[in-house]
Write a protein that holds these residues in place. Structure first.
Motif, PDB file in Angstrom:
ATOM      1  N   LYS A  43      65.997 -37.913  30.913  1.00 56.58           N
ATOM      2  CA  LYS A  43      65.890 -39.344  31.231  1.00 56.58           C
ATOM      3  C   LYS A  43      66.402 -40.202  30.085  1.00 56.58           C
ATOM      4  O   LYS A  43      66.861 -41.310  30.289  1.00 56.58           O
ATOM      5  CB  LYS A  43      64.440 -39.713  31.543  1.00 56.58           C
ATOM      6  CG  LYS A  43      63.932 -39.122  32.826  1.00 56.58           C
ATOM      7  CD  LYS A  43      62.481 -39.482  33.064  1.00 56.58           C
ATOM      8  CE  LYS A  43      61.976 -38.772  34.308  1.00 56.58           C
ATOM      9  NZ  LYS A  43      60.554 -39.001  34.528  1.00 56.58           N
ATOM     10  N   GLU A  44      66.318 -39.646  28.890  1.00 51.37           N
ATOM     11  CA  GLU A  44      66.781 -40.369  27.695  1.00 51.37           C
ATOM     12  C   GLU A  44      68.281 -40.192  27.458  1.00 51.37           C
ATOM     13  O   GLU A  44      68.823 -40.700  26.482  1.00 51.37           O
ATOM     14  CB  GLU A  44      66.007 -39.879  26.455  1.00 51.37           C
ATOM     15  CG  GLU A  44      64.527 -40.184  26.495  1.00 51.37           C
ATOM     16  CD  GLU A  44      63.747 -39.202  27.374  1.00 51.37           C
ATOM     17  OE1 GLU A  44      64.178 -38.036  27.536  1.00 51.37           O
ATOM     18  OE2 GLU A  44      62.706 -39.614  27.914  1.00 51.37           O
ATOM     19  N   GLN A  46      69.817 -37.259  26.947  1.00 51.67           N
ATOM     20  CA  GLN A  46      70.121 -36.088  26.129  1.00 51.67           C
ATOM     21  C   GLN A  46      70.540 -34.920  27.028  1.00 51.67           C
ATOM     22  O   GLN A  46      69.962 -34.718  28.098  1.00 51.67           O
ATOM     23  CB  GLN A  46      68.891 -35.680  25.313  1.00 51.67           C
ATOM     24  CG  GLN A  46      68.459 -36.712  24.313  1.00 51.67           C
ATOM     25  CD  GLN A  46      69.530 -36.974  23.273  1.00 51.67           C
ATOM     26  OE1 GLN A  46      70.095 -36.052  22.708  1.00 51.67           O
ATOM     27  NE2 GLN A  46      69.818 -38.232  23.027  1.00 51.67           N
TER      28      GLN A  46
END
Length: 81
Positions: A43-44, A46
């Motif tokens: 979600k970030e 990555q």
């Protein structure tokens, strides 16, 4: 070898064995969503890499060797028209 290279290799490996990524996962005793495109990034933002355990399971279930998989990393995908 990049994140995209490895995921593309899984897609090509599945196709080589007459399966979708979902079918390959199921055949290998993995959750059918293991190789979904939506699971390749956190979600970030990555990158999420497939685990060595997942790679081992797809090799075992298809009777393939690691070289059979890595050839899809080493060889560029064919150009699409």
């Amino acid at each position: 070898m990049t994140h995209d290279d490895v995921w593309r290799a899984i897609e090509r490996f599945a196709t080589e064995h007459g399966m979708s990524c979902s079918g390959l996962a199921k055949c290998s005793g993995l959750d059918p969503t293991t190789f979904n495109k939506s699971k390749r990034w956190s979600k970030e933002g990555q990158p999420r890499w497939p685990s060595t355990n997942s790679i081992s399971k797809i090799l075992s279930s298809t009777g393939a060797k690691i070289q059979d998989f890595t050839k899809f990393i080493d060889t560029p995908a064919p150009e699409r028209d």
